[in-house]
Design a protein around this motif. Structure first.
Motif, PDB file in Angstrom:
ATOM      1  N   ASP A   1      -8.755   3.984  -7.096  1.00 29.85           N
ATOM      2  CA  ASP A   1      -7.643   4.272  -8.027  1.00 29.85           C
ATOM      3  C   ASP A   1      -6.363   4.452  -7.133  1.00 29.85           C
ATOM      4  O   ASP A   1      -6.461   4.938  -6.220  1.00 29.85           O
ATOM      5  CB  ASP A   1      -7.818   5.676  -8.968  1.00 29.85           C
ATOM      6  CG  ASP A   1      -6.811   5.911 -10.038  1.00 29.85           C
ATOM      7  OD1 ASP A   1      -5.942   4.836 -10.307  1.00 29.85           O
ATOM      8  OD2 ASP A   1      -6.586   6.910 -10.573  1.00 29.85           O
ATOM      9  N   THR A   2      -5.207   4.063  -7.794  1.00 29.57           N
ATOM     10  CA  THR A   2      -3.792   4.018  -6.682  1.00 29.57           C
ATOM     11  C   THR A   2      -2.825   4.668  -7.348  1.00 29.57           C
ATOM     12  O   THR A   2      -1.791   4.354  -7.869  1.00 29.57           O
ATOM     13  CB  THR A   2      -3.632   2.706  -6.527  1.00 29.57           C
ATOM     14  OG1 THR A   2      -3.188   2.014  -7.451  1.00 29.57           O
ATOM     15  CG2 THR A   2      -4.507   1.805  -5.433  1.00 29.57           C
ATOM     16  N   PRO A   3      -2.951   6.090  -7.586  1.00 31.85           N
ATOM     17  CA  PRO A   3      -2.043   6.757  -8.447  1.00 31.85           C
ATOM     18  C   PRO A   3      -0.483   6.752  -7.738  1.00 31.85           C
ATOM     19  O   PRO A   3      -0.476   6.732  -6.483  1.00 31.85           O
ATOM     20  CB  PRO A   3      -2.323   8.321  -8.783  1.00 31.85           C
ATOM     21  CG  PRO A   3      -3.340   8.310  -7.617  1.00 31.85           C
ATOM     22  CD  PRO A   3      -3.954   6.974  -7.199  1.00 31.85           C
ATOM     23  N   GLY A   4       0.702   6.523  -8.228  1.00 36.87           N
ATOM     24  CA  GLY A   4       1.786   6.667  -7.728  1.00 36.87           C
ATOM     25  C   GLY A   4       2.215   5.481  -6.763  1.00 36.87           C
ATOM     26  O   GLY A   4       3.117   5.059  -6.207  1.00 36.87           O
ATOM     27  N   ILE A   5       1.153   4.302  -6.616  1.00 35.54           N
ATOM     28  CA  ILE A   5       1.515   3.127  -5.891  1.00 35.54           C
ATOM     29  C   ILE A   5       1.730   2.059  -6.878  1.00 35.54           C
ATOM     30  O   ILE A   5       0.965   1.348  -7.684  1.00 35.54           O
ATOM     31  CB  ILE A   5       0.453   2.752  -4.863  1.00 35.54           C
ATOM     32  CG1 ILE A   5       0.176   3.640  -3.818  1.00 35.54           C
ATOM     33  CG2 ILE A   5       0.528   1.536  -4.189  1.00 35.54           C
ATOM     34  CD1 ILE A   5      -1.382   3.818  -3.165  1.00 35.54           C
ATOM     35  N   ARG A   6       2.955   1.419  -6.902  1.00 32.79           N
ATOM     36  CA  ARG A   6       3.463   0.480  -8.006  1.00 32.79           C
ATOM     37  C   ARG A   6       3.753  -0.909  -7.384  1.00 32.79           C
ATOM     38  O   ARG A   6       4.143  -1.605  -8.210  1.00 32.79           O
ATOM     39  CB  ARG A   6       4.744   1.037  -8.718  1.00 32.79           C
ATOM     40  CG  ARG A   6       4.347   2.611  -9.032  1.00 32.79           C
ATOM     41  CD  ARG A   6       3.344   2.606 -10.334  1.00 32.79           C
ATOM     42  NE  ARG A   6       3.738   4.062 -10.784  1.00 32.79           N
ATOM     43  CZ  ARG A   6       2.531   4.648 -11.250  1.00 32.79           C
ATOM     44  NH1 ARG A   6       1.305   3.997 -11.671  1.00 32.79           N
ATOM     45  NH2 ARG A   6       2.693   5.796 -11.964  1.00 32.79           N
ATOM     46  N   SER A   7       3.983  -0.878  -5.928  1.00 31.46           N
ATOM     47  CA  SER A   7       4.406  -2.398  -5.374  1.00 31.46           C
ATOM     48  C   SER A   7       3.705  -2.581  -4.268  1.00 31.46           C
ATOM     49  O   SER A   7       3.096  -1.733  -3.478  1.00 31.46           O
ATOM     50  CB  SER A   7       5.960  -2.099  -5.490  1.00 31.46           C
ATOM     51  OG  SER A   7       6.181  -1.222  -4.624  1.00 31.46           O
ATOM     52  N   PHE A   8       3.922  -3.813  -3.970  1.00 30.79           N
ATOM     53  CA  PHE A   8       3.196  -4.339  -2.508  1.00 30.79           C
ATOM     54  C   PHE A   8       3.998  -4.864  -1.581  1.00 30.79           C
ATOM     55  O   PHE A   8       5.028  -5.371  -2.092  1.00 30.79           O
ATOM     56  CB  PHE A   8       2.081  -5.449  -3.016  1.00 30.79           C
ATOM     57  CG  PHE A   8       1.211  -5.052  -4.199  1.00 30.79           C
ATOM     58  CD1 PHE A   8       0.212  -4.243  -3.744  1.00 30.79           C
ATOM     59  CD2 PHE A   8       1.650  -5.279  -5.407  1.00 30.79           C
ATOM     60  CE1 PHE A   8      -0.666  -3.827  -4.781  1.00 30.79           C
ATOM     61  CE2 PHE A   8       0.622  -4.938  -6.260  1.00 30.79           C
ATOM     62  CZ  PHE A   8      -0.422  -4.303  -6.133  1.00 30.79           C
TER      63      PHE A   8
END
Ligand SMILES: Nc1nc2c(ncn2[C@@H]2O[C@H](COP(=O)(O)OP(=O)(O)OP(=O)(O)O)[C@@H](O)[C@H]2O)c(=O)[nH]1
Ligand SMILES: [Zn+2]
Length: 337
Positions: A262-269
């Protein structure tokens, strides 16, 4: 030791290292080290899974500034009991099979690795509320293809909107997909399909706010909250406030093995490093058509002599597939998504 635990990791490939000292003699030998995996990172402290136990660890000095991220396979020494107050030391990081980077931002100009060794990227998008954003999806797909992760579209909230419109945009790329919705009893329908797709993978789940990612994580790992709470108990934080990714094991009863991240708070690459030549390798049929392209051809819309256009003219390439690939290429550089 075998070559599994190398001196370099992918993050450092670009920077050739100068080796001023012979790396033998003074180096301590870590024969007593044990294997572990990093399941979350919080302020310089790493929670590892070591022989089924959660073990808190720090980086040992010889690792220097080398990054250690979620998904890394490491070797650890010291107190690996996982008992309260214990702290082990990470002495080696295995070569990474894949890396996923988050985008650079104003606070941090470097595209940092967020997850290592994942095998699949699950792009979670709601069909409505919030409206799907195809440019964001495109960027997520580029990140997956570039990193060598299998992409999977997970379309949520099908109770609100029919998936057909969105799917038609991605069909020619050949991206696999699952559709989920919530029924009147608030149960997630489509979960079994998703579980089948997750089996045997380490899957990173990524999604923008409100798409239903937490709902999925909780349905997939019913004691996720407890697992995360436990991690916090170990790190001594009351709440999970950090934005670090966290790796969770799927219950063996529902999935034939597998992990989700899970990657809470990670929205972009981070896509700044993505080369057209590398991206097209994810589409071998198209790649083949670019063999005669002029040097430096980016295979984009505006290339005058691109083999992809010739292939379309000759009828050997599907124009929609080429257009979709070119949309992905262009998505590398959009800033508005
Ligand atoms: N109609 C409908 N609503 C859903 C579905 N899944 C989740 N929701 C609702 O959508 C809202 C957002 O869900 P979350 O699971 O919190 O979304 P998230 O992606 O984790 O969002 P963040 O916590 O902001 O990262 C909640 O009100 C959920 O109850 C679904 O399949 N259908
Ligand atoms: Zn070309």
């Amino acid at each position: 030791m075998s070559g599994r635990y190398g001196e370099h990791d992918v993050e450092h490939y670009e920077r050739p290292r100068r080796r001023t000292r012979p790396r033998t003699k003074e180096r301590p030998s870590y024969d007593d080290a044990v294997d572990g995996s990093v399941i979350t990172v919080d302020r310089g402290r790493f929670t590892l899974l070591v022989e089924g136990r959660r073990v808190l660890a720090m980086k040992a000095r010889p690792l220097g500034r080398k990054g250690v991220v979620v998904g890394d396979r490491v070797r650890v020494v010291g107190d690996v009991t996982g008992n309260d107050g214990s702290l082990a030391r990470i002495v080696e990081v295995a070569d990474r099979s894949t890396v996923l980077r988050r985008t650079a931002d104003d606070d941090d100009p470097i595209e940092r690795v967020i997850v290592a060794n994942a095998t699949q990227l699950v792009v979670v998008t709601a069909l409505a509320d919030p409206e799907p954003r195809s440019r964001w999806i495109d960027r997520a797909l580029v990140a997956a293809y570039d990193a060598g992760l299998a992409p999977l579209l997970c379309l949520t909230k099908a109770d609100l909107e029919n998936p057909e419109t969105l799917l038609s945009t991605y069909r020619s790329l050949g991206v696999p997909w699952v559709v989920t919705h919530r029924d009147a009893d608030r149960r997630i329908v489509g979960l079994a399909d998703l579980q089948t797709r997750l089996a045997g993978h380490t899957s990173v789940l990524i999604g923008t706010s409100g798409v239903g990612k937490s709902t999925l994580v909780n349905a997939l790992v019913p004691d996720a909250r407890r697992a995360i709470g436990h991690v916090n108990a170990v790190t001594g934080q009351g709440r999970h406030t950090s934005t670090s990714a966290i790796m969770l094991e799927l219950p063996a009863s529902t999935t034939a093995g597998g992990w989700i991240v899970d990657t809470p708070g990670i929205r972009s690459f981070g896509l700044a490093h993505v080369q057209p030549e590398h991206l097209i390798e994810a589409f071998p049929d198209l790649d083949e058509m670019t063999e005669e392209c002029p040097r430096g051809c980016t295979h984009g819309d505006d290339e005058p002599e691109c083999g992809l256009d010739e292939a379309i003219a000759e009828g050997t390439a599907d124009p929609e597939r080429v257009a979709s690939f070119r949309r992905l290429l262009a998505a590398r550089s959009v800033t508005d998504y």
